[in-house]
Design an enzyme around this catalytic site. Structure first.
Site, PDB file in Angstrom:
ATOM      1  N   SER A 158       3.511   0.610   1.563  1.00  0.00           N
ATOM      2  CA  SER A 158       2.457  -0.052   1.536  1.00  0.00           C
ATOM      3  C   SER A 158       2.494  -1.331   2.151  1.00  0.00           C
ATOM      4  O   SER A 158       3.218  -1.505   3.314  1.00  0.00           O
ATOM      5  CB  SER A 158       1.720  -0.288   0.232  1.00  0.00           C
ATOM      6  N   ASP A 255      -5.771   7.983   3.911  1.00  0.00           N
ATOM      7  CA  ASP A 255      -5.161   6.643   3.667  1.00  0.00           C
ATOM      8  C   ASP A 255      -6.024   5.645   4.639  1.00  0.00           C
ATOM      9  O   ASP A 255      -6.368   6.106   5.911  1.00  0.00           O
ATOM     10  CB  ASP A 255      -3.674   6.614   3.929  1.00  0.00           C
ATOM     11  N   HIS A 285      -3.984   7.258  -0.194  1.00  0.00           N
ATOM     12  CA  HIS A 285      -2.888   6.303  -0.438  1.00  0.00           C
ATOM     13  C   HIS A 285      -2.264   6.047  -1.834  1.00  0.00           C
ATOM     14  O   HIS A 285      -2.907   6.263  -2.830  1.00  0.00           O
ATOM     15  CB  HIS A 285      -3.532   4.879  -0.295  1.00  0.00           C
TER      16      HIS A 285
END
Length: 299
Positions: A158, A255, A285
């Site tokens: 991330s 995502d 995600h």
């Protein structure tokens, strides 16, 4: 909200139980209070974990590193400098203990995780400079760490993967050390995703558009929403990606970062940088953290 039918079948039950929220300046303190709960209580017997502190560029301030190594590993070993996720605004090195331990066991790596400073208190370039100092320190102390200085990879998930991508740019430009590889797990690469009008009515699981905009705003401060983005601040804004280390990018189709990650992977390839892109259909995600026991994650 993503339709349950679009989510990978193995992830349906997880998706139903995930809380729906967005990070904001008002609730940031609450999520930071939860950080200590993410820490691994006890290291497994086969893994040695230690915390050390190294000097930063600022006099009197130290950077905490969390080092993972096998108790029976061979030296010199390849190494991975790891950056945790959290949208540039939350997180600690401990939150990725399971993943870092996995890399040590499965790949024979020594893993060094950076407890970098967080925005909005510490906007760009503070978090990235912490990571750069950790990379330089690893190269200078390779013998002490039992690692091969020519086989230091950089990676993260991330926002941590966004920092890893930016770190590859910074290392390329400063020419002090050359990372061997980039491991980018659903990286947060492009602040311009916040301006996409086609996403405003879609709620994304785990990391929403509102959270994303808050994270970038906290990290970029006065540069947020402008064309005057400093060099190394936003990886996707870099015009020329030539000469960067080979990369692996993984992302799910649900995502928020899917489009920006696929575009970045293609740009790397267009610039002659080897890049393997792995796309997981129906994955949101953070799905790999939420569902480690499932086949879709293990593959």
């Amino acid at each position: 909200m993503e339709k349950i039918s679009a989510i990978h079948p193995e992830l349906h039950n997880i998706a139903r139980t995930l809380p729906r929220f967005s990070f904001s300046r008002e609730n940031l303190w609450l999520w930071r209070c939860a950080n200590p709960l993410l820490r691994l209580l006890q290291a497994p017997k086969d893994i040695h974990i230690e915390n050390i502190r190294i000097p930063s560029q600022e006099a009197g301030r130290l950077i905490r590193l969390r080092i993972y190594r096998s108790r029976d590993g061979n030296a010199p070993a390849p190494a991975l400098l790891w950056m945790h996720g959290g949208g540039y605004i939350i997180g600690t090195a401990e939150q990725d203990d399971p993943g870092c331990i996995h890399y040590v066991r499965q790949l024979g790596l020594v893993v060094v995780s950076v407890d970098y400073r967080l925005a909005p208190e510490h906007p760009f370039p503070a978090p990235l400079e912490d990571c750069y100092q950790a990379l330089i320190w690893m190269g200078a102390h390779a013998a002490e760490l039992g690692i091969d200085a020519n086989r230091i990879a950089i990676g993260g998930s991330s926002a941590g993967a966004g920092l890893a991508a930016a770190l590859a740019h910074m290392a390329h430009d400063r020419q002090e050390i050359k990372p061997a590889f980039q491991l980018l797990v659903y990286p947060m690469l492009d602040d311009r995703t916040c301006t996409r009008t086609d996403l405003t009515k879609q709620e994304r699981l785990v990391w929403t558009l509102d959270s994303n905009c808050f994270g970038w705003q906290a990290y970029l401060r006065e540069h947020y929403g402008t064309a005057l983005i400093p060099v190394h601040a936003v990886p996707a804004r870099r015009a020329n990606l030539t000469g960067l280390p080979p990369a692996w990018i993984g992302v799910g189709t649900l995502d928020l970062f899917y489009d920006e990650d696929v575009a970045y992977a293609q740009r790397l390839l267009d610039c002659g940088v080897p890049c393997e892109l792995v796309v997981v259909p129906g994955a949101f995600h953070g799905f790999d953290v939420a569902g480690t026991k499932y086949q879709v994650v293990q593959e």
